[in-house]
Design a protein around this motif. Sequence first.
Motif, mmCIF file in Angstrom:
data_model
loop_
_atom_site.group_PDB
_atom_site.id
_atom_site.type_symbol
_atom_site.label_atom_id
_atom_site.label_comp_id
_atom_site.label_asym_id
_atom_site.label_seq_id
_atom_site.Cartn_x
_atom_site.Cartn_y
_atom_site.Cartn_z
ATOM 1 N N ALA A 174 0.806 -1.223 0.000
ATOM 2 C CA ALA A 174 0.000 0.000 0.000
ATOM 3 C C ALA A 174 0.841 1.276 0.000
ATOM 4 N N LEU A 175 2.155 1.130 -0.094
ATOM 5 C CA LEU A 175 3.023 2.320 -0.073
ATOM 6 C C LEU A 175 2.784 3.189 -1.299
ATOM 7 N N ASP A 176 2.780 4.494 -1.097
ATOM 8 C CA ASP A 176 2.680 5.429 -2.210
ATOM 9 C C ASP A 176 3.561 6.637 -1.909
ATOM 10 N N PRO A 177 3.959 7.417 -2.904
ATOM 11 C CA PRO A 177 4.891 8.533 -2.690
ATOM 12 C C PRO A 177 4.364 9.610 -1.765
ATOM 13 N N VAL A 178 3.062 9.892 -1.822
ATOM 14 C CA VAL A 178 2.493 10.951 -0.979
ATOM 15 C C VAL A 178 2.557 10.567 0.495
ATOM 16 N N THR A 179 2.220 9.317 0.799
ATOM 17 C CA THR A 179 2.277 8.840 2.188
ATOM 18 C C THR A 179 3.712 8.842 2.709
ATOM 19 N N LEU A 180 4.663 8.459 1.875
ATOM 20 C CA LEU A 180 6.066 8.428 2.286
ATOM 21 C C LEU A 180 6.580 9.820 2.641
ATOM 22 N N LEU A 181 6.100 10.824 1.923
ATOM 23 C CA LEU A 181 6.584 12.195 2.139
ATOM 24 C C LEU A 181 5.777 12.964 3.182
ATOM 25 N N ALA A 182 4.672 12.374 3.645
ATOM 26 C CA ALA A 182 3.771 13.104 4.539
ATOM 27 C C ALA A 182 4.225 13.121 5.994
ATOM 28 N N HIS A 183 5.189 12.275 6.360
ATOM 29 C CA HIS A 183 5.598 12.161 7.763
ATOM 30 C C HIS A 183 7.076 12.506 7.930
ATOM 31 N N ASP A 184 7.423 12.915 9.157
ATOM 32 C CA ASP A 184 8.818 13.280 9.448
ATOM 33 C C ASP A 184 9.734 12.064 9.420
ATOM 34 N N LYS A 185 9.252 10.947 9.971
ATOM 35 C CA LYS A 185 10.058 9.731 10.057
ATOM 36 C C LYS A 185 9.283 8.546 9.479
ATOM 37 N N VAL A 186 10.015 7.583 8.962
ATOM 38 C CA VAL A 186 9.411 6.341 8.484
ATOM 39 C C VAL A 186 10.035 5.186 9.259
ATOM 40 N N VAL A 187 9.218 4.464 10.004
ATOM 41 C CA VAL A 187 9.673 3.297 10.756
ATOM 42 C C VAL A 187 9.300 2.060 9.948
ATOM 43 N N ILE A 188 10.287 1.261 9.581
ATOM 44 C CA ILE A 188 10.052 0.094 8.731
ATOM 45 C C ILE A 188 10.716 -1.134 9.349
ATOM 46 N N THR A 189 10.028 -2.248 9.286
ATOM 47 C CA THR A 189 10.573 -3.487 9.841
ATOM 48 C C THR A 189 11.530 -4.125 8.833
ATOM 49 N N THR A 190 12.390 -5.022 9.332
ATOM 50 C CA THR A 190 13.364 -5.673 8.455
ATOM 51 C C THR A 190 12.675 -6.541 7.396
ATOM 52 N N ASP A 191 11.570 -7.183 7.775
ATOM 53 C CA ASP A 191 10.821 -7.988 6.801
ATOM 54 C C ASP A 191 10.252 -7.106 5.697
ATOM 55 N N ALA A 192 9.777 -5.926 6.091
ATOM 56 C CA ALA A 192 9.235 -4.992 5.103
ATOM 57 C C ALA A 192 10.335 -4.450 4.197
ATOM 58 N N VAL A 193 11.541 -4.271 4.740
ATOM 59 C CA VAL A 193 12.684 -3.817 3.931
ATOM 60 C C VAL A 193 12.974 -4.816 2.829
ATOM 61 N N LYS A 194 12.981 -6.089 3.172
ATOM 62 C CA LYS A 194 13.261 -7.137 2.185
ATOM 63 C C LYS A 194 12.159 -7.203 1.128
ATOM 64 N N LYS A 195 10.916 -7.049 1.570
ATOM 65 C CA LYS A 195 9.797 -7.083 0.638
ATOM 66 C C LYS A 195 9.816 -5.866 -0.291
ATOM 67 N N LEU A 196 10.169 -4.706 0.274
ATOM 68 C CA LEU A 196 10.276 -3.471 -0.514
ATOM 69 C C LEU A 196 11.412 -3.591 -1.538
ATOM 70 N N GLU A 197 12.509 -4.189 -1.105
ATOM 71 C CA GLU A 197 13.659 -4.372 -1.989
ATOM 72 C C GLU A 197 13.309 -5.305 -3.141
ATOM 73 N N ALA A 198 12.555 -6.362 -2.860
ATOM 74 C CA ALA A 198 12.158 -7.297 -3.910
ATOM 75 C C ALA A 198 11.212 -6.637 -4.905
ATOM 76 N N TRP A 199 10.359 -5.734 -4.415
ATOM 77 C CA TRP A 199 9.399 -5.031 -5.283
ATOM 78 C C TRP A 199 10.094 -4.032 -6.200
ATOM 79 N N LEU A 200 11.084 -3.317 -5.665
ATOM 80 C CA LEU A 200 11.708 -2.229 -6.412
ATOM 81 C C LEU A 200 12.946 -2.659 -7.191
ATOM 82 N N SER A 201 13.431 -3.862 -7.000
ATOM 83 C CA SER A 201 14.637 -4.321 -7.700
ATOM 84 C C SER A 201 14.353 -4.576 -9.182
#
Length: 201
Positions: A174-201
């Motif tokens: 459900a990540l989108d650019p507007v949501t990513l830029l709307a907050h001061d900090k982004v807290v992400i879990t290690t599992d989500a990092v791996k999933k994000l990396e697989a999506w964007l690779s």
Amino acid sequence: MELQLHNSSTTVAVSDAVFGVEYNRALVHQIVTAYQAGGRAGTKKQKTKGEVRGGGKKPWKQKGTGQARAGSIRSPLWRGGGVTHAAVPRDFSQKVNRKMYRGAIRSIVSELARSGNLLVTDAFAVEAGKTKSLVQKLTTLGHSDVLIVSESIDQNLYLSARNLHKVGLCDVAALDPVTLLAHDKVVITTDAVKKLEAWLS
């Protein structure tokens, strides 16, 4: 490259092609604008002279009455008449290529990592679905305006976050650019990092 876990000496190895790209301001601006435009309803509608009910008969004859000539009581000049250049429903969406969209997400997460606004944690959960539980957890992090990104949405975390207007919660899908830029900090879990990396690779 490696991302360090928040308040820990442990690191997570990630791809430079996802978390180490140069920030492309023009691309991010284009994608954010297109994303927001796509969210517009575009349902505004006004009636023209031909759509307003009535006005089929000429109100009075053309000449001899001493009044200004008129062809319809639904003229835009008359009260109750149609609207000149009336608004019609329209589609505001813009075409965005998949590569451009993913490129913008890569650019944003790379900039967050560079600026220290991307906080990676092993796991992020609360014991009960209470707002107080999440507030206490965020206080230990030292941040209140955060976006929490996890591999999947935990029910307790969802219940505790939904009443905090400065706290966002979403999964990687459900990540989108507007949501990513709307907050001061982004807290992400290690599992989500791996999933994000697989999506964007």
